[in-house]
Design a protein around this motif. Structure first.
Motif, PDB file in Angstrom:
ATOM      1  N   ARG A  94       0.439  -1.744   0.330  1.00 11.09           N
ATOM      2  CA  ARG A  94       0.287   0.274  -0.473  1.00 11.09           C
ATOM      3  C   ARG A  94       1.033   0.926  -0.027  1.00 11.09           C
ATOM      4  NH1 ARG A  94      -5.507   0.393   2.748  1.00 11.09           N
ATOM      5  NH2 ARG A  94      -6.371  -2.340   2.466  1.00 11.09           N
ATOM      6  N   LEU A  95       0.028   2.275  -0.432  1.00 10.27           N
ATOM      7  CA  LEU A  95       0.930   3.632  -0.267  1.00 10.27           C
ATOM      8  C   LEU A  95      -0.054   4.264  -0.162  1.00 10.27           C
ATOM      9  CD1 LEU A  95       2.730   4.330  -4.266  1.00 10.27           C
ATOM     10  CD2 LEU A  95       3.859   3.626  -1.803  1.00 10.27           C
ATOM     11  N   ASP A  96      -0.022   5.021   1.436  1.00 15.58           N
ATOM     12  CA  ASP A  96      -0.952   6.112   1.224  1.00 15.58           C
ATOM     13  C   ASP A  96      -1.891   7.062   0.900  1.00 15.58           C
ATOM     14  OD1 ASP A  96       0.094   5.568   4.166  1.00 15.58           O
ATOM     15  OD2 ASP A  96       1.466   7.030   4.243  1.00 15.58           O
ATOM     16  N   THR A  99       0.561   9.644  -0.010  1.00 14.92           N
ATOM     17  CA  THR A  99       2.194   8.878  -1.363  1.00 14.92           C
ATOM     18  C   THR A  99       1.400   8.730  -2.347  1.00 14.92           C
ATOM     19  OG1 THR A  99       2.379   8.133   0.896  1.00 14.92           O
ATOM     20  CG2 THR A  99       4.109   7.510  -0.830  1.00 14.92           C
ATOM     21  N   TYR A 126      12.397   5.617  -1.063  1.00 12.92           N
ATOM     22  CA  TYR A 126      11.544   7.192  -0.686  1.00 12.92           C
ATOM     23  C   TYR A 126      12.398   8.109  -1.165  1.00 12.92           C
ATOM     24  CZ  TYR A 126       7.806   3.244   0.676  1.00 12.92           C
ATOM     25  OH  TYR A 126       6.663   2.779   0.581  1.00 12.92           O
ATOM     26  N   HIS A 186       2.155   3.128   7.182  1.00 10.24           N
ATOM     27  CA  HIS A 186       3.223   5.317   7.803  1.00 10.24           C
ATOM     28  C   HIS A 186       4.259   4.700   7.989  1.00 10.24           C
ATOM     29  CE1 HIS A 186      -1.160   5.910   7.317  1.00 10.24           C
ATOM     30  NE2 HIS A 186      -1.306   5.583   8.549  1.00 10.24           N
ATOM     31  N   LEU A 187       5.914   4.154   8.137  1.00  9.99           N
ATOM     32  CA  LEU A 187       6.738   3.428   8.427  1.00  9.99           C
ATOM     33  C   LEU A 187       7.576   5.163   7.989  1.00  9.99           C
ATOM     34  CD1 LEU A 187       8.847   2.487   9.614  1.00  9.99           C
ATOM     35  CD2 LEU A 187       9.547   1.637   7.189  1.00  9.99           C
ATOM     36  N   VAL A 188       7.233   5.778   7.281  1.00  8.52           N
ATOM     37  CA  VAL A 188       8.191   6.710   6.586  1.00  8.52           C
ATOM     38  C   VAL A 188       7.732   7.929   7.412  1.00  8.52           C
ATOM     39  CG1 VAL A 188       9.066   8.085   5.071  1.00  8.52           C
ATOM     40  CG2 VAL A 188       9.038   5.288   4.483  1.00  8.52           C
ATOM     41  N   ARG A 189       6.703   8.037   6.746  1.00 14.55           N
ATOM     42  CA  ARG A 189       5.922   9.220   7.983  1.00 14.55           C
ATOM     43  C   ARG A 189       6.314   9.238   9.674  1.00 14.55           C
ATOM     44  NH1 ARG A 189       2.505  12.367   3.977  1.00 14.55           N
ATOM     45  NH2 ARG A 189       2.707  10.749   2.539  1.00 14.55           N
ATOM     46  N   LEU A 202       5.385  12.900  -0.250  1.00  9.29           N
ATOM     47  CA  LEU A 202       6.772  11.783  -0.098  1.00  9.29           C
ATOM     48  C   LEU A 202       6.182  10.810  -1.230  1.00  9.29           C
ATOM     49  CD1 LEU A 202       7.772   9.212   1.745  1.00  9.29           C
ATOM     50  CD2 LEU A 202       5.339   8.808   2.900  1.00  9.29           C
TER      51      LEU A 202
HETATM   52  N1  URA Z   1       5.875   5.578   4.600  1.00  8.64           N
HETATM   53  C1  URA Z   1       4.707   6.333   4.575  1.00  8.64           C
HETATM   54  O1  URA Z   1       4.680   6.888   4.839  1.00  8.64           O
HETATM   55  N2  URA Z   1       3.761   5.888   3.660  1.00  8.64           N
HETATM   56  C2  URA Z   1       3.845   5.022   2.833  1.00  8.64           C
HETATM   57  O2  URA Z   1       2.657   5.778   2.207  1.00  8.64           O
HETATM   58  C3  URA Z   1       5.174   4.333   2.705  1.00  8.64           C
HETATM   59  C4  URA Z   1       5.430   4.171   3.495  1.00  8.64           C
END
Ligand code: URA
Length: 237
Positions: A94-96, A99, A126, A186-189, A202
């Motif tokens: 999934r992508l948010d 994103t 990312y 939401h890992l990267v956020r 993102l």
């Molecule tokens: N990390 C995020 O926070 N959002 C995404 O969509 C993918 C990875």
């Protein structure tokens, strides 16, 4: 089958078989041998090739504002509205909604499983634009000491680097590239929020060997045979 799948011309395919470079289910291929592309394992030069014409592999440059589910009860645009449900493909991970970037869609269940399961450790890349500057201390925290995301151990990104920085009317902004091989929501956020660098934009730019490259937002294309083969190799299929 090899020529139909665009691997080689008919003559070149015959030559490959003559040279003993084609293996079907572990045995050297013979001229005229019939195969079931959905069942049989075909290798050329030791590398598996996917010949099943029913298999679809699409790469979408997902725009912000589009959701990664098959159906949205609220009627918002989904990624399947863009590629057309007639393709019967499903998103890989999934992508948010906010994103953008690389989203693979396929009907290849085994590949989907392996690309999304953390044990296969497929790297996702990312590019994030964040508020503020990003110095050595922040980089060290993200890639070395780790960030507490509520798990048993601090979370550590595989790599983080600064791609650029600029001063805007609302303050400094920095563009960073991150590589991670897990995909909690939401890992990267969450990672960047935890080091006080909230994400303003993102984009996913890579998934294992696949690269987004230059594709207009909202467009999609079929993967090349080479890209499918590279994904197969990445996850040991
Ligand atoms: N990390 C995020 O926070 N959002 C995404 O969509 C993918 C990875």
């Amino acid at each position: 089958m090899l020529s139909e799948a665009g691997i080689a011309s008919r003559r070149a395919a015959e030559e490959m078989i003559r040279q003993g470079r084609v293996v079907i289910n572990g045995r050297l291929a013979e001229f005229g041998q019939r195969i079931d592309p959905a069942e049989d394992r075909v290798e050329v030069d030791g590398r598996r090739v996917q010949l099943d014409p029913e298999k679809r592999y699409l790469m979408l440059n997902k725009p912000a504002g589009v959701i990664t589910t098959s159906k949205d009860p609220e009627g918002r645009t989904t990624v399947l509205d863009i590629v057309g449900v007639h393709d019967r493909v499903f998103p890989v991970g999934r992508l948010d909604i906010g994103t953008e970037g690389l989203l693979l869609l396929t009907n290849d269940g085994e590949l989907t499983h392996r690309l999304t399961h953390p044990s296969f450790e497929v790297t996702k890349t990312y590019v994030a634009e964040v508020a503020g500057t990003v110095g050595k201390g922040v980089l060290r925290k993200l890639t070395d000491t780790g960030v507490d995301l509520g798990g048993s151990e601090p979370f550590v990104a595989d790599s983080v680097k600064v791609l650029g920085a600029r001063k805007g009317p609302g303050g400094n902004r920095t563009v960073v590239q991150l590589e991670v091989h897990e995909g909690p929501t939401h890992l990267v956020r969450r990672l960047l929020e935890a080091v006080d660098r909230p994400v303003l934009r993102l984009v996913r730019t890579g998934m294992g060997p696949l690269k987004l490259g230059r594709m207009a937002s909202g467009t999609y294309r079929n993967l090349t045979q080479g890209e499918v083969d590279a994904l197969y190799r990445e996850v040991g299929l």
